[in-house]
Design a protein around this motif. Structure first.
Motif, PDB file in Angstrom:
ATOM      1  N   VAL A  22       5.088  16.681  -2.948  1.00 21.93           N
ATOM      2  CA  VAL A  22       5.739  15.961  -4.054  1.00 21.93           C
ATOM      3  C   VAL A  22       5.738  16.818  -5.317  1.00 21.93           C
ATOM      4  O   VAL A  22       6.732  16.882  -6.058  1.00 21.93           O
ATOM      5  N   LEU A  23       4.618  17.512  -5.586  1.00 23.07           N
ATOM      6  CA  LEU A  23       4.528  18.372  -6.762  1.00 23.07           C
ATOM      7  C   LEU A  23       5.547  19.514  -6.686  1.00 23.07           C
ATOM      8  O   LEU A  23       6.201  19.855  -7.683  1.00 23.07           O
TER       9      LEU A  23
ATOM     10  N   SER B 158      -4.740  13.436 -14.073  1.00 27.39           N
ATOM     11  CA  SER B 158      -5.953  13.461 -13.248  1.00 27.39           C
ATOM     12  C   SER B 158      -6.240  12.092 -12.650  1.00 27.39           C
ATOM     13  O   SER B 158      -6.589  11.964 -11.471  1.00 27.39           O
ATOM     14  N   GLY B 159      -6.072  11.038 -13.489  1.00 22.82           N
ATOM     15  CA  GLY B 159      -6.296   9.677 -12.989  1.00 22.82           C
ATOM     16  C   GLY B 159      -5.304   9.300 -11.904  1.00 22.82           C
ATOM     17  O   GLY B 159      -5.679   8.717 -10.878  1.00 22.82           O
ATOM     18  N   ALA B 160      -4.024   9.633 -12.137  1.00 20.57           N
ATOM     19  CA  ALA B 160      -3.007   9.295 -11.141  1.00 20.57           C
ATOM     20  C   ALA B 160      -3.224  10.069  -9.853  1.00 20.57           C
ATOM     21  O   ALA B 160      -3.048   9.534  -8.750  1.00 20.57           O
ATOM     22  N   THR B 161      -3.627  11.338  -9.963  1.00 17.56           N
ATOM     23  CA  THR B 161      -3.885  12.152  -8.765  1.00 17.56           C
ATOM     24  C   THR B 161      -5.070  11.603  -7.983  1.00 17.56           C
ATOM     25  O   THR B 161      -5.046  11.549  -6.745  1.00 17.56           O
ATOM     26  N   ALA B 162      -6.125  11.189  -8.718  1.00 14.58           N
ATOM     27  CA  ALA B 162      -7.286  10.606  -8.036  1.00 14.58           C
ATOM     28  C   ALA B 162      -6.896   9.318  -7.323  1.00 14.58           C
ATOM     29  O   ALA B 162      -7.293   9.080  -6.160  1.00 14.58           O
ATOM     30  N   ALA B 163      -6.110   8.468  -7.994  1.00 11.01           N
ATOM     31  CA  ALA B 163      -5.656   7.222  -7.366  1.00 11.01           C
ATOM     32  C   ALA B 163      -4.773   7.514  -6.163  1.00 11.01           C
ATOM     33  O   ALA B 163      -4.874   6.851  -5.115  1.00 11.01           O
ATOM     34  N   SER B 164      -3.912   8.538  -6.294  1.00 12.34           N
ATOM     35  CA  SER B 164      -3.041   8.911  -5.186  1.00 12.34           C
ATOM     36  C   SER B 164      -3.855   9.367  -3.976  1.00 12.34           C
ATOM     37  O   SER B 164      -3.580   8.964  -2.840  1.00 12.34           O
ATOM     38  N   THR B 165      -4.869  10.204  -4.215  1.00 11.53           N
ATOM     39  CA  THR B 165      -5.708  10.695  -3.108  1.00 11.53           C
ATOM     40  C   THR B 165      -6.414   9.543  -2.409  1.00 11.53           C
ATOM     41  O   THR B 165      -6.483   9.488  -1.166  1.00 11.53           O
TER      42      THR B 165
ATOM     43  N   LEU C  98       0.834  -1.204   0.000  1.00 10.66           N
ATOM     44  CA  LEU C  98       0.000   0.000   0.000  1.00 10.66           C
ATOM     45  C   LEU C  98       0.870   1.255   0.000  1.00 10.66           C
ATOM     46  O   LEU C  98       0.587   2.226  -0.705  1.00 10.66           O
ATOM     47  N   THR C  99       1.953   1.227   0.780  1.00 11.29           N
ATOM     48  CA  THR C  99       2.839   2.392   0.857  1.00 11.29           C
ATOM     49  C   THR C  99       3.521   2.651  -0.484  1.00 11.29           C
ATOM     50  O   THR C  99       3.589   3.796  -0.959  1.00 11.29           O
ATOM     51  N   THR C 100       4.024   1.593  -1.127  1.00 13.19           N
ATOM     52  CA  THR C 100       4.700   1.743  -2.420  1.00 13.19           C
ATOM     53  C   THR C 100       3.749   2.272  -3.483  1.00 13.19           C
ATOM     54  O   THR C 100       4.086   3.190  -4.255  1.00 13.19           O
ATOM     55  N   ALA C 101       2.552   1.709  -3.536  1.00 14.22           N
ATOM     56  CA  ALA C 101       1.561   2.163  -4.517  1.00 14.22           C
ATOM     57  C   ALA C 101       1.201   3.632  -4.284  1.00 14.22           C
ATOM     58  O   ALA C 101       1.032   4.404  -5.238  1.00 14.22           O
ATOM     59  N   THR C 102       1.100   4.031  -3.027  1.00 13.79           N
ATOM     60  CA  THR C 102       0.769   5.425  -2.698  1.00 13.79           C
ATOM     61  C   THR C 102       1.852   6.374  -3.193  1.00 13.79           C
ATOM     62  O   THR C 102       1.568   7.401  -3.827  1.00 13.79           O
ATOM     63  N   VAL C 103       3.109   6.019  -2.938  1.00 13.74           N
ATOM     64  CA  VAL C 103       4.225   6.884  -3.348  1.00 13.74           C
ATOM     65  C   VAL C 103       4.313   6.961  -4.866  1.00 13.74           C
ATOM     66  O   VAL C 103       4.471   8.050  -5.447  1.00 13.74           O
ATOM     67  N   LEU C 104       4.204   5.808  -5.555  1.00 11.67           N
ATOM     68  CA  LEU C 104       4.345   5.796  -7.013  1.00 11.67           C
ATOM     69  C   LEU C 104       3.245   6.595  -7.701  1.00 11.67           C
ATOM     70  O   LEU C 104       3.517   7.362  -8.636  1.00 11.67           O
ATOM     71  N   THR C 105       2.008   6.438  -7.283  1.00 10.01           N
ATOM     72  CA  THR C 105       0.918   7.182  -7.923  1.00 10.01           C
ATOM     73  C   THR C 105       1.024   8.674  -7.634  1.00 10.01           C
ATOM     74  O   THR C 105       0.698   9.496  -8.495  1.00 10.01           O
ATOM     75  N   THR C 106       1.505   9.019  -6.441  1.00 13.31           N
ATOM     76  CA  THR C 106       1.659  10.438  -6.102  1.00 13.31           C
ATOM     77  C   THR C 106       2.737  11.084  -6.964  1.00 13.31           C
ATOM     78  O   THR C 106       2.554  12.188  -7.502  1.00 13.31           O
ATOM     79  N   VAL C 107       3.885  10.395  -7.109  1.00 15.32           N
ATOM     80  CA  VAL C 107       4.971  10.923  -7.945  1.00 15.32           C
ATOM     81  C   VAL C 107       4.534  11.003  -9.410  1.00 15.32           C
ATOM     82  O   VAL C 107       4.791  12.003 -10.102  1.00 15.32           O
ATOM     83  N   ALA C 108       3.858   9.957  -9.891  1.00 14.00           N
ATOM     84  CA  ALA C 108       3.398   9.955 -11.278  1.00 14.00           C
ATOM     85  C   ALA C 108       2.406  11.088 -11.528  1.00 14.00           C
ATOM     86  O   ALA C 108       2.474  11.789 -12.551  1.00 14.00           O
ATOM     87  N   GLY C 109       1.479  11.287 -10.605  1.00 15.29           N
ATOM     88  CA  GLY C 109       0.501  12.356 -10.755  1.00 15.29           C
ATOM     89  C   GLY C 109       1.154  13.724 -10.785  1.00 15.29           C
ATOM     90  O   GLY C 109       0.787  14.591 -11.590  1.00 15.29           O
ATOM     91  N   ALA C 110       2.146  13.954  -9.902  1.00 14.57           N
ATOM     92  CA  ALA C 110       2.840  15.240  -9.881  1.00 14.57           C
ATOM     93  C   ALA C 110       3.616  15.463 -11.173  1.00 14.57           C
ATOM     94  O   ALA C 110       3.601  16.569 -11.748  1.00 14.57           O
TER      95      ALA C 110
END
Length: 595
Positions: A160-161, A88-95, A35-47
């Motif tokens: 991150v952004l 937008s998709g990555a940011t939504a997944a990150s949130t 869960l932690t890895t997925a959270t970090v990756l989607t947040t970085v990708a979204g930014a």
């Protein structure tokens, strides 16, 4: 402990440091690697995808200047649209993932905090007051839950952004990056001014809310006394005073935050001016392209939204941080061996109770509540404590039950010193029953099984029969399955006391301490309850804090406390014949009941 006995001003539960809270979060985050890895990756990708259109816009500018074919511009435009959609998709997944990770951590923290409170020594709960305890497992959990839904995802994703946009400026030209970085000292000064002042301010706000909760609880718990003595106005003024203190601190927090925002705006102005000036100089020197010079201020301007979001949610994040440190602080209050769930089974048989040289005082109190108390109760025997209000009866009863540790002397159950046991071990040897009996919401059988989780229905009925409650329980609509407590069957004081005594029977502890346990039943049920008490304590070593002298008469021996000392001991007849303090109490009680 009795409110009428001497005590120091309540302390509060421990509050952890920011470093301790961070360590707790880091340790439990590592336990959720996926869960932690997925959270970090989607947040970085979204930014990254949010920043990409700015760079593509620079390519458009350079393409126009260089006279590129229109098809190139269309391709860049399509890439920009794709970046926006994917971002937008990555940011939504990150949130979503940040919220899920936060909810998981909060659930663990809440469970650990409640478990620590339940396993905390009872004396500590009494010392700090229920307002502080309830504000932590109630208000602080609510504040942290709100922060996890709103502030924390915003602060993390915006941070991150900011990091990616800053790296992008250095990627354009290191001098543009340095120009933007020149705003960092102004940001740092603003934060350096804000952080050391804000954390104590938020902490004071949370403590004020705890004091307000304590004032409300005290008034509601003692509503009968408040009305009897017409103290409504005094309690209303106290609650109002605490509420105004919470309001004043809230206004102070808002004003303080506004000053912080002004300092942040100055930092943004400095950075933007420097980037525009340096970009113009580099463009004139042909060190950068027009597209690159255009992208740099846009990237810096792109920081305004996340920085603004961080600032405007920092207030909520600080509140969440204050609540986090208060909850993590609770975890250090109870050592592991005191947590609920660790049970000890006492050996069968009767145990004598020996109190030797016992002295006890509350922290910071000028005089001890108890002074060199010596008592002995033979195995299977009974002793009644009598004395005026404030003599120390409740404090002595609590210490004999293993609640609190004396400054000098000892309490022994058989050959075991209670000071050597954790609270689970003490509860296996001694059961305490006070006048503050609570019936929990739910089936009556579940309420009784609090004392004996494995008890059968037949054993429950045997315990109820012992205390004379089987008749009215059988008459209930659903018998043992009848819902009682809040929202269920209404039980009067006598029935509530009988339920408590039935739990005492089921608990099977060899030593029993009863602290005015039938005081609230009313005179109509007093005789019935005294018979129930006698049956419940049959064969057990028993200490009574006697509310009625008829109960003291029934004990094998009586001890009279005065100002924390045992001044008389003997049987009822012996003490009456002595003509001392007990004889005076007996005479006053008899005259009061005959009038």
């Amino acid at each position: 402990m009795s409110a009428t006995e001497t005590r120091a001003a309540p302390a509060i539960l421990r509050t952890a440091t920011g470093r301790e809270a961070t360590r707790w979060v880091a340790a439990h985050t590592r336990e959720l690697p996926g869960l932690t890895t997925a959270t970090v990756l989607t947040t970085v990708a979204g930014a990254a995808l949010q920043v990409l259109p700015v760079f593509l816009l620079g390519q458009v500018v350079d393409g126009v200047v260089a006279g590129e074919a229109q098809s190139i511009l269309v391709t860049i435009g399509a890439l920009m649209v794709a970046a926006v959609l994917l971002g937008s998709g990555a940011t939504a997944a990150s949130t979503y993932l940040i919220g899920r990770l936060g909810a998981e951590l909060l659930a663990r923290l809440r469970e650990a905090a409640v478990r620590a409170v339940l396993g905390m020594p009872s004396a500590r709960i009494e010392q700090v007051g229920r307002g502080d305890v309830l504000s932590r497992v109630g208000d602080d959990v609510a504040v942290l839950s709100k922060g996890i839904r709103t502030a924390i995802p915003t602060v993390f994703s915006s941070g991150v952004l900011v990091a990616i946009a800053t790296a992008g400026m250095f990627g354009l030209d290191w001098r543009l990056g340095l120009a933007g970085a020149c705003a960092l000292p102004a940001y740092a000064l603003a934060l350096r001014w804000y952080l050391p002042r804000s954390a104590p301010l938020y902490q004071r706000q949370r403590e004020a809310q705890a004091d307000r909760a304590q004032a409300l609880i005290s008034g509601l718990d003692g509503i009968g006394t408040v009305r009897a003595y017409r103290l409504e106005e005094a309690f209303r003024e106290q609650v109002t005073r605490e509420s105004w203190r919470v309001r004043d601190l809230g206004v102070e927090v808002f004003r303080f935050f506004g000053r912080f925002v002004g300092r942040e705006n100055r930092a943004e102005f400095i950075g933007l001016v420097l980037i525009i000036v340096v970009g113009y100089v580099l463009l004139e020197a042909d060190a950068v392209t027009l597209g690159e010079a255009s992208v740099a201020p846009l990237l810096f301007h792109r920081l305004f939204n996340p920085l603004g979001a961080i600032m405007f949610t920092f207030d909520e994040a600080q509140k969440s941080g204050a609540s986090l440190t208060r909850l993590v602080g609770v975890l250090s209050e109870a050592p592991e061996e005191r947590l609920v769930g660790h049970t000890v089974v006492a050996a069968a048989g009767s145990y004598p109770v020996t109190v030797a040289g016992l002295t006890f005082g509350y922290p910071d109190s000028e005089q001890p509540v108890l002074r060199e108390v010596d008592l002995a109760i033979p195995a299977g025997g009974s002793l009644a404590l009598v004395g005026a209000t404030g003599a120390g009866k409740t404090t002595l009863a609590a210490l004999i039950a293993g609640i609190g540790t004396p400054q000098a002397g000892s309490v022994r159950i058989g050959s075991t010193d209670l000071a050597e046991l954790d609270e689970a071990g003490a509860r296996a040897l001694v059961s305490i029953l006070t006048q503050e009996t609570h019936v929990f919401s739910g089936p009556l059988a579940d309420d009784l099984r609090l004392a004996a989780p494995e008890a059968t229905d037949a054993e429950l009925m045997d315990a109820l029969r012992t205390v004379g409650a089987d008749t009215w329980v059988t008459a209930l609509p659903d018998g043992l399955d009848t819902m009682v407590g809040e929202g269920g069957e209404r039980l009067d004081g006598t029935k509530v006391a009988q339920i408590a005594l039935a739990r005492l029977v089921l608990g099977r502890a060899p030593v029993v301490v009863l602290d005015e346990s039938t005081a609230e039943a009313g005179s109509q049920g007093a005789a019935e309850l005294e018979r129930a008490v006698s049956a419940a304590c049959q064969g057990r070593t028993t200490l009574f804090v006697a509310h009625r002298l008829t109960q003291a008469m029934a004990a094998d021996r009586i001890a009279v406390l005065d100002a924390g000392r045992v001044v008389e001991q003997g049987t009822h007849e012996e003490l009456v014949a002595m003509g001392g303090r007990y004889a005076d109490l007996w005479r006053a009680w008899r005259e009061g009941n005959s009038s």
